[in-house]
Enzyme design. Structure first.
Site, PDB file in Angstrom:
ATOM      1  N   ALA A  57       0.851  -1.198   0.000  1.00 56.51           N
ATOM      2  CA  ALA A  57       0.000   0.000   0.000  1.00 56.51           C
ATOM      3  C   ALA A  57       0.878   1.236   0.000  1.00 56.51           C
ATOM      4  O   ALA A  57       2.069   1.176   0.331  1.00 56.51           O
ATOM      5  CB  ALA A  57      -0.919  -0.001   1.227  1.00 56.51           C
TER       6      ALA A  57
ATOM      7  N   GLU B 175       3.349   0.983  -6.196  1.00 51.72           N
ATOM      8  CA  GLU B 175       3.563   0.412  -4.865  1.00 51.72           C
ATOM      9  C   GLU B 175       3.845  -1.084  -4.935  1.00 51.72           C
ATOM     10  O   GLU B 175       4.692  -1.600  -4.197  1.00 51.72           O
ATOM     11  CB  GLU B 175       2.356   0.687  -3.968  1.00 51.72           C
ATOM     12  CG  GLU B 175       2.187   2.140  -3.585  1.00 51.72           C
ATOM     13  CD  GLU B 175       3.362   2.690  -2.783  1.00 51.72           C
ATOM     14  OE1 GLU B 175       4.036   1.912  -2.068  1.00 51.72           O
ATOM     15  OE2 GLU B 175       3.633   3.898  -2.886  1.00 51.72           O
TER      16      GLU B 175
ATOM     17  N   GLU C  59      10.715  -0.002   5.042  1.00 51.01           N
ATOM     18  CA  GLU C  59      10.579  -1.004   3.985  1.00 51.01           C
ATOM     19  C   GLU C  59      11.844  -1.838   3.788  1.00 51.01           C
ATOM     20  O   GLU C  59      11.846  -2.787   3.007  1.00 51.01           O
ATOM     21  CB  GLU C  59      10.200  -0.316   2.667  1.00 51.01           C
ATOM     22  CG  GLU C  59       8.826   0.350   2.712  1.00 51.01           C
ATOM     23  CD  GLU C  59       8.471   1.017   1.407  1.00 51.01           C
ATOM     24  OE1 GLU C  59       9.340   1.088   0.516  1.00 51.01           O
ATOM     25  OE2 GLU C  59       7.330   1.491   1.276  1.00 51.01           O
TER      26      GLU C  59
END
Length: 202
Positions: free
Chosen positions: A74, A91, A141
């Site tokens: 997301a 994404e 991430e």
């Protein structure tokens, strides 16, 4: 259905790195009401489904809860002029190095309408394959964990409260029901987002 009100005053009381907090004074039922809320850019999320009907779950650190949370790829709609489908494709590539041939709208949700203006469009992506490029990831991430899970097991895990992410829960439940209806509930990937009731910035 929109319920227009007369806004007497609106100001940004906090301007953040990602989003702002607004305070509005408006008339409702003859009274002046004051409310603070997060003025959110909106977001997209992607439920990737492979040929074995497994969904891709990812786990990454989320500072507000101090945990690594199971969720789906997301991201924010924070690039001026970027359409939601383009953002979803970006994404999926940037977070998990995947692309997809088949895109549909699975659901549109308002995550917390009492506290923020966020709208999340959740896409179903099928015909997935690896991207040619592998993205370099930073911040939260950098250590994303990926796991392919049968759709039925993901639904069971959410219903058992083993996972609590609201976007993930909505996505797997919507996919489970849509599959039972022959995917007849899916929407065209290029449909416009629901209109934003209030402007993002004053």
């Amino acid at each position: 259905m929109r319920h227009p009100v007369e806004i007497i005053r609106s100001e940004t009381v906090f301007r953040g790195h990602v989003w702002d907090v607004r305070q509005d004074t408006f008339l409702y039922g003859g009274d002046q009401v004051v409310r603070e809320f997060v003025a959110h850019t909106g977001a997209v999320a992607v439920l990737a489904l492979d040929e074995k009907e497994r969904v891709l779950l990812i786990r990454q650190y989320r500072h507000p809860i101090g945990e690594r949370d199971w969720e789906i790829p997301a991201g924010l709609l924070d690039i001026e002029g970027e359409d939601p489908l383009g953002a979803a494709k970006r994404e999926l590539a940037e977070e998990v190095d995947l692309q997809a041939e088949d895109w549909h709208i699975l659901s549109d949700i308002r995550t917390s309408p009492g506290g923020n203006s966020e709208i999340v469009r959740i896409y179903l992506a099928r015909g997935v394959s690896a991207t040619a490029e592998v993205f370099a990831r930073t911040e939260e991430e950098v250590d994303i964990e990926k796991r392919w899970v049968p759709l039925d097991e993901a639904v069971d895990a959410f219903l058992a409260r083993d996972i609590q992410n609201s976007i993930l829960g909505n996505a797997v439940l919507a996919a489970y029901v849509s599959r039972a209806k022959g995917w007849a509930t899916l929407g065209p990937a290029v449909a416009p987002l629901p209109p934003r009731a209030l402007p993002l910035r004053d």
